[in-house]
Motif scaffolding. Structure first.
Motif, short mmCIF file in Angstrom:
data_model
loop_
_atom_site.label_atom_id
_atom_site.label_comp_id
_atom_site.label_asym_id
_atom_site.label_seq_id
_atom_site.Cartn_x
_atom_site.Cartn_y
_atom_site.Cartn_z
N HIS A 1 -1.71 -3.56 10.17
CA HIS A 1 -0.42 -4.22 9.94
C HIS A 1 -0.71 -5.43 9.05
CE1 HIS A 1 3.78 -5.03 11.26
NE2 HIS A 1 3.46 -6.27 10.94
N PRO A 2 -0.59 -5.26 7.72
CA PRO A 2 -0.94 -6.36 6.81
C PRO A 2 0.11 -7.48 6.79
CG PRO A 2 -0.51 -4.35 5.55
CD PRO A 2 -0.30 -4.01 7.00
N TYR B 1 1.32 0.45 0.19
CA TYR B 1 0.89 -0.87 -0.26
C TYR B 1 -0.52 -0.87 -0.83
CZ TYR B 1 4.94 -1.84 2.61
OH TYR B 1 6.19 -1.81 3.16
N ASN B 2 -0.96 0.27 -1.34
CA ASN B 2 -2.24 0.37 -2.03
C ASN B 2 -2.05 1.19 -3.29
OD1 ASN B 2 -4.56 -0.73 -0.25
ND2 ASN B 2 -3.38 0.50 1.20
N SER B 3 -2.97 1.05 -4.25
CA SER B 3 -2.95 1.96 -5.39
C SER B 3 -3.92 3.09 -5.10
CB SER B 3 -3.31 1.23 -6.68
OG SER B 3 -4.67 0.89 -6.68
N ALA C 1 7.50 -8.05 2.94
CA ALA C 1 7.67 -9.44 2.46
C ALA C 1 6.38 -10.01 1.89
CB ALA C 1 8.18 -10.32 3.60
N ASN C 2 5.25 -9.38 2.17
CA ASN C 2 3.98 -9.84 1.60
C ASN C 2 3.61 -9.10 0.32
OD1 ASN C 2 3.46 -11.77 3.56
ND2 ASN C 2 2.55 -10.27 4.94
N PHE C 3 4.47 -8.15 -0.07
CA PHE C 3 4.21 -7.36 -1.26
C PHE C 3 5.44 -7.42 -2.15
CE2 PHE C 3 1.28 -6.12 1.95
CZ PHE C 3 0.10 -5.94 1.27
N LEU C 4 5.44 -6.63 -3.18
CA LEU C 4 6.59 -6.71 -4.08
C LEU C 4 7.81 -6.06 -3.45
CD1 LEU C 4 4.92 -6.11 -7.52
CD2 LEU C 4 6.00 -8.19 -6.70
N ALA C 5 8.96 -6.64 -3.72
CA ALA C 5 10.19 -6.18 -3.07
C ALA C 5 10.54 -4.74 -3.44
CB ALA C 5 11.34 -7.11 -3.44
N ASN D 1 -7.75 2.64 -6.30
CA ASN D 1 -8.52 1.67 -5.52
C ASN D 1 -8.83 2.20 -4.13
OD1 ASN D 1 -8.85 -0.42 -7.35
ND2 ASN D 1 -7.00 -1.52 -6.73
#
Lengths: 457, 457
Positions: B68-69, B109-111, B144-148, B114
């Motif tokens: 849970h980042p 939430y990762n590419s 909220a910690n990443f792009l909307a 990577n």
């Protein structure tokens, strides 16, 4: 804070600092299939673990890897950047105590929350051994593995990198270390964690980070870019600057440039530790060291080295003369960096500075620059190598060096066994680890202190 | 490949498989400041290293962390998901041999390049010990910690997850393992690496990956989502499915559902290992185990457990009756999953299935489901716990279990010392590691074989 002059006399740092590059099979492209080695060890974890173990046996401060998240298949590059640095160094952290990590990661191809969390996790797990080498890189081969909208120009990339670093540093201090007596509430004191509520040009990040402040506050920030944007970025954020520097005066000048950049951003003088790369070629005699240089450079002789150097210059700069007398001084104007070159500007500028200040001939310059990344060559007996390393440090030009070795593990082991004892005997390098953290070893302040000072202003 | 029926009789897997959750301080929110423990150990690497060491001493196949980042600060969650799983498990891989890793990472939430590289790096370094637990998650606190623009609905998230997995699997097989005699060319044989040239709805990735194929081909793929989209995703990609299953018949039914989903995507029956969660409460007597369950559930007594269960149901479903006789069977219609619930659908459906098939009273159901994530409760003496674990495995319903323990390290250690010996005595669990890789332990095929089969069609 300013001493009132642009080039103050410099005192040496408390002690010399040293890192060893453990990229691939060694800095020489001859290394990967050198006789007596296992050709495919670049894909073998044990090869890297052992490199770190050797570095630790010499109380080296850290091991270093550059990075390139794409398979490099040109003839000039052996298979090198395989394992992701965060994974490689985390595994080494679990296996080997003490040794630090210069961890290269891109501000172009990561999200700040994820990278901040990964670096903070490793710094916490390793007890404060992490240096984050932030690169605002662009390379078309890398971009092809990510989304196409990552194609920003240098100005934009550094603006993005600056925002990235601001977010990461805020996140790193957003949750106080849970320590002291057990909290009396139902869970730990929630007021110890604060949102950062960042809304910027490139990133929206609320925070707080879900890793608390670690043993050295946060990872030490390192930077390498030598363009105008890179120097400004270093002035804002860098605590360590990794650079290609080929002469002592150039190093002193660059240290002054970095000091000025730091002061422009309101930081104290001497905030930045200059930490250039060196390519080390050791021999029992100077002659043996020169031969080792010739062999591992891929040339077989001095004449081949000269021919290759001239050929490279002609590719880099169309204005480089077709014919030169190899025993007459080179001219600085032949080394002007080109607008569209893919080679980092810093490397080109370093060669030009060297030519300008020391006026070497072609026969001389081939023994001053070459190998991994065009860094300074240090060729000679263990005593000659130790003296060359001490010289710049004693002048106050540098904190220490990131050393590249042609063949892993042989040349790293030789350095630890033959050069490190001389540095210790000269009392410029410790006989055991003198601090558990990178900040302790490099004499860098804890960002928690800096943070609260800033808040109290 | 089909057996011609939707619910074939099932044979047990070769042996039971077992993982232990090492999230936070234990599955109970009472764990973090339990008397005799160090309250802030959730931020201490040594706490996690020791958990993995205990798991290895019981030849457990793997340790598990969810992720849970974002910092979780609600009263129901102790500080748990601190260290990034890729960093934590890489460090454990460097420190502890043999133990495998169920590594949770988000496809939102990762590419893919990577993450593929990081997982392949760890799988290579660890010698084939990685399970990638892919989650196509959405949570507003994480977003909220990443792009909307990451706010996709479930349908879109799974379409993105599917594309993510297709890219990752192609990358993982894009560079053949460098092995055998030294290549005769100037560098290694470049034809062993192939671009993947992926251009899709969400990702553009050229490849090849700069990590070669590892010791088990590529990491094993695990999945947990139980929505229609999740089951279809599992049918396409999953080799292990982690699930909330509360009854043996529900497990048999779910195994059949997954088999059917796999067959729909052209995969052989029995391609997927079902691996549900269990919450284990051990006691020297059944009474002691029941008390332990009451205490670590945060309730002090059976009555408290009942009151809390009823309260939770009323929050989850407005149609749940305000008054029930706790000794009469519950009704399935009271447990219908709600359209807008934030709780994973699989957990709600599992409770409803249990009520439908086994018709428990309220007093019974509180001993069947609860603790971490609403997984199956297994409460009792070591013999009772071992029998309960063997029961579903012997019926061919499951490959094994991901076990959660209320208090780390005590309950994990007790499990290893008291339950594992019974499983070994019953010859359903090994006395030493029977394969270095997860694929060997779970009886899963090497994707290189599957890959070449597909190419030859």
């Amino acid at each position: 804070m300013s001493t009132g002059t642009d080039t103050p006399a410099r005192r040496p740092q408390r002690r010399l600092t040293l890192a060893a590059s453990i990229v691939g099979a060694g800095a020489s492209r001859k290394a990967w299939n050198w006789p007596g080695t296992t050709w495919n060890r670049f894909a073998d974890w044990e090869h890297y673990r052992r490199s770190a173990e050797i570095a630790r046996s010499g109380t080296l401060d850290a091991v270093f890897v550059s990075d390139h998240p794409a398979l490099q298949r040109t003839a000039d590059n052996g298979p090198s950047h395989l394992f992701d640095p965060i994974v490689l160094f985390s595994a080494i952290a679990g296996a080997i105590p003490d040794i630090g990590f210069v961890l290269t990661a891109s501000t172009s191809y990561n999200s700040p929350y994820n990278l901040a969390r990964r670096l903070a996790s490793l710094d916490s797990i390793a007890g404060g051994r992490v240096i984050f080498n932030a690169v605002a890189n662009f390379n078309p081969d890398i971009a092809a593995n990510f989304l196409a909208d990552e194609l920003l120009d240098r100005e934009d990339r550094y603006r993005k990198a600056d925002e990235f670093l601001r977010v990461v540093k805020e996140l790193w201090l957003s949750w106080d270390t849970p320590e002291g007596p057990e909290p009396t509430g139902p869970l730990w004191d929630e007021t110890t964690a604060r949102t950062i509520d960042h809304h910027g040009e490139f990133f929206d990040v609320r925070g707080p980070l879900n890793v608390p402040v670690g043993p050295q506050g946060h990872p030490v920030i390192s930077q390498a870019g030598a363009s105008a944007q890179g120097i400004d970025f270093a002035g804002k954020h860098a605590e360590i600057v990794y650079a290609a520097l080929l002469g002592k005066q150039a190093a002193l000048d660059y240290a002054a440039t970095l000091d000025a950049a730091a002061r422009r951003h309101g930081r104290p003088a001497d905030s930045i530790r200059l930490f250039p790369g060196v390519n080390v070629y050791l021999g029992d005699t100077r002659e043996e060291a020169l031969r080792r240089h010739e062999v591992f450079s891929g040339a077989g002789s001095e004449d081949d080295l000269i021919a290759r150097f001239l050929e490279q210059q002609r590719v880099l700069n169309p204005a480089f003369p077709r014919s030169v007398d190899v025993d007459r001084p080179l001219k600085a104007e032949w080394f002007e960096p080109q607008e569209d070159q893919t080679r980092p500007v810093g490397f080109s500028r370093a060669v030009q500075d060297l030519v300008r200040t020391e006026e070497p001939t072609t026969r001389q310059i081939i023994r001053l620059v070459g190998g991994a990344g065009g860094h300074r060559l240090v060729i000679g007996t263990p005593k000659e190598v130790a003296d060359a390393l001490i010289d710049w440090w004693a002048a106050g030009a540098v904190s220490g060096y990131n050393a590249h070795f042609p063949l892993l593990h042989d040349d790293l082991e030789r350095f630890v066994q033959q050069v490190v004892p001389i540095l210790r005997a000269e009392s410029v390098f410790p006989t055991e680890y003198d601090s558990p953290t990178i900040r302790g070893r490099f004499g860098l302040p804890d960002p928690r202190t800096a943070h609260s000072t800033q808040e109290n202003r």
